[in-house]
Design an enzyme around this catalytic site. Structure first.
Site, PDB file in Angstrom:
ATOM      1  N   ARG A 177      -8.967   1.555   9.301  1.00 46.87           N
ATOM      2  CA  ARG A 177      -8.493   0.218   9.655  1.00 46.87           C
ATOM      3  C   ARG A 177      -9.482  -0.520  10.534  1.00 46.87           C
ATOM      4  NH1 ARG A 177      -2.731   1.104   9.019  1.00 46.87           N
ATOM      5  NH2 ARG A 177      -1.520  -0.728   9.509  1.00 46.87           N
ATOM      6  N   ARG A 220      12.213  -5.445   5.225  1.00 49.56           N
ATOM      7  CA  ARG A 220      11.906  -4.073   4.811  1.00 49.56           C
ATOM      8  C   ARG A 220      12.850  -3.053   5.434  1.00 49.56           C
ATOM      9  NH1 ARG A 220       5.795  -2.036   5.033  1.00 49.56           N
ATOM     10  NH2 ARG A 220       6.017  -2.141   7.287  1.00 49.56           N
ATOM     11  N   ARG A 279      11.999  -0.679  10.649  1.00 48.62           N
ATOM     12  CA  ARG A 279      10.979  -0.226  11.588  1.00 48.62           C
ATOM     13  C   ARG A 279      10.938  -1.141  12.803  1.00 48.62           C
ATOM     14  NH1 ARG A 279       5.578   0.626   8.111  1.00 48.62           N
ATOM     15  NH2 ARG A 279       4.775  -0.424   9.962  1.00 48.62           N
ATOM     16  N   ARG A 327       0.540  -7.751  13.969  1.00 45.88           N
ATOM     17  CA  ARG A 327      -0.096  -6.855  12.986  1.00 45.88           C
ATOM     18  C   ARG A 327      -0.974  -7.643  12.027  1.00 45.88           C
ATOM     19  NH1 ARG A 327       5.095  -4.561  11.063  1.00 45.88           N
ATOM     20  NH2 ARG A 327       3.991  -3.666   9.299  1.00 45.88           N
ATOM     21  N   LYS A 335       0.829  -1.219   0.000  1.00 46.44           N
ATOM     22  CA  LYS A 335       0.000   0.000   0.000  1.00 46.44           C
ATOM     23  C   LYS A 335       0.858   1.261   0.000  1.00 46.44           C
ATOM     24  CE  LYS A 335      -1.918  -0.606   3.983  1.00 46.44           C
ATOM     25  NZ  LYS A 335      -1.414  -1.892   4.481  1.00 46.44           N
TER      26      LYS A 335
HETATM   27  P1  ADP Z   1       1.626  -1.460   7.980  1.00 47.49           P
HETATM   28  O1  ADP Z   1       0.503  -1.307   7.009  1.00 47.49           O
HETATM   29  O2  ADP Z   1       2.919  -1.838   7.354  1.00 47.49           O
HETATM   30  O3  ADP Z   1       1.302  -2.343   9.167  1.00 47.49           O
HETATM   31  P2  ADP Z   1       1.420   1.396   8.758  1.00 47.49           P
HETATM   32  O4  ADP Z   1       2.596   2.246   8.490  1.00 47.49           O
HETATM   33  O5  ADP Z   1       0.204   1.615   7.944  1.00 47.49           O
HETATM   34  O6  ADP Z   1       1.941  -0.100   8.679  1.00 47.49           O
HETATM   35  O7  ADP Z   1       0.996   1.515  10.308  1.00 47.49           O
HETATM   36  C1  ADP Z   1       1.937   1.315  11.341  1.00 47.49           C
HETATM   37  C2  ADP Z   1       1.244   1.339  12.704  1.00 47.49           C
HETATM   38  O8  ADP Z   1       0.631   2.623  12.933  1.00 47.49           O
HETATM   39  C3  ADP Z   1       0.101   0.345  12.886  1.00 47.49           C
HETATM   40  O9  ADP Z   1       0.569  -0.943  13.243  1.00 47.49           O
HETATM   41  C4  ADP Z   1      -0.694   1.015  14.012  1.00 47.49           C
HETATM   42  O10 ADP Z   1      -0.067   0.857  15.261  1.00 47.49           O
HETATM   43  C5  ADP Z   1      -0.600   2.483  13.637  1.00 47.49           C
HETATM   44  N1  ADP Z   1      -1.703   2.893  12.738  1.00 47.49           N
HETATM   45  C6  ADP Z   1      -1.592   3.286  11.432  1.00 47.49           C
HETATM   46  N2  ADP Z   1      -2.786   3.580  10.897  1.00 47.49           N
HETATM   47  C7  ADP Z   1      -3.710   3.361  11.866  1.00 47.49           C
HETATM   48  C8  ADP Z   1      -5.120   3.462  11.937  1.00 47.49           C
HETATM   49  N3  ADP Z   1      -5.842   3.834  10.876  1.00 47.49           N
HETATM   50  N4  ADP Z   1      -5.722   3.158  13.108  1.00 47.49           N
HETATM   51  C9  ADP Z   1      -5.017   2.782  14.189  1.00 47.49           C
HETATM   52  N5  ADP Z   1      -3.681   2.645  14.199  1.00 47.49           N
HETATM   53  C10 ADP Z   1      -3.016   2.927  13.059  1.00 47.49           C
END
Ligand code: ADP
Length: 211
Positions: free
Chosen positions: A88, A122, A155, A166, A13
């Site tokens: 999410r 990554r 990360r 996750r 994404k």
């Molecule tokens: P990935 O899709 O690789 O898991 P992201 O960079 O989108 O990672 O998100 C990293 C972290 O940020 C998530 O695991 C969560 O802790 C937090 N996060 C991101 N977007 C949201 C969201 N919409 N709602 C709640 N937590 C979020």
């Protein structure tokens, strides 16, 4: 165009949102990037979410929704945007719907094994956020960003423990959104198991634009 990019962690994404945002001339709004930036700068928000993000759990809905509402109210998002990592949860999706009208939801699909392999190799640029992979998409010089020369890092939530969590969180909380957007006829499925270029070509097709 007002778009959501949906899919499990590691589906691509973020990489695709970066590419498509340039082609369409709309901002990429990544809640993950916003949280990581706040953690790095040690802001109030950063302090609040640091542990949660590190574990791979979700930040509370109200906090996340307020943040996104604020961001989408900025002038550069008036013409359109790509939401990367938001919504999410079902409550986040409902909150969004109350103040935004979406054009499409692009759903990136990929198998669990591929996801784990992608996440565990990554690397991210500390300065500009560009994404690499030690095996699949390495930087030209090890540890250095091709785009800006910044240092690359792994990360903290790309540890095996966090990755497993996750993926579970995704299945439980985020996957139900697929059905929600399918019913609303907004869903566009994409196979993101191949290269970013291949995935990008599919995105152009489903969104109906040319390079
Ligand atoms: P990935 O899709 O690789 O898991 P992201 O960079 O989108 O990672 O998100 C990293 C972290 O940020 C998530 O695991 C969560 O802790 C937090 N996060 C991101 N977007 C949201 C969201 N919409 N709602 C709640 N937590 C979020």
């Amino acid at each position: 165009m007002k778009l959501i990019f949906l899919g499990p962690p590691g589906a691509g994404k973020g990489t695709l949102a970066g590419l498509v945002s340039k082609e369409l001339g709309v901002p990429q709004v990544s809640t993950g990037d916003i949280f990581r930036d706040a953690i790095k700068r040690e802001t109030e928000l950063g302090k609040k979410v640091k542990q949660i993000v590190g574990r791979g759990d979700l930040v509370p809905d109200d906090l996340t929704v307020d943040l996104v509402r604020e961001r989408l109210g900025q002038p550069d998002a008036a013409r359109g945007y790509i939401l990367d990592g938001f919504p999410r949860t079902i409550p986040q999706a409902e909150a969004l719907e109350a103040f935004q009208k979406l054009d499409a939801v692009v759903n990136f699909t990929i198998g669990d094994d591929a996801v784990a392999a992608r996440l565990s190799g990554r690397e991210i640029c500390k300065s500009c956020g560009a994404i690499y992979h030690v095996a699949n998409m390495p930087s030209r010089v090890k540890g250095v960003c091709d785009k800006c020369g910044g240092p690359l890092y792994t990360r903290p939530d790309d540890s095996l423990e966090s990755i497993t969590n996750r993926l579970e969180v995704y299945k439980r909380q985020t996957e139900p959104l697929i059905e929600l957007y399918r019913k609303k006829k907004l869903l566009r499925n994409i196979d993101s198991s191949k290269t970013p270029e291949d995935t990008l070509a599919q995105v152009r097709t489903v969104l109906g634009y040319r390079k």
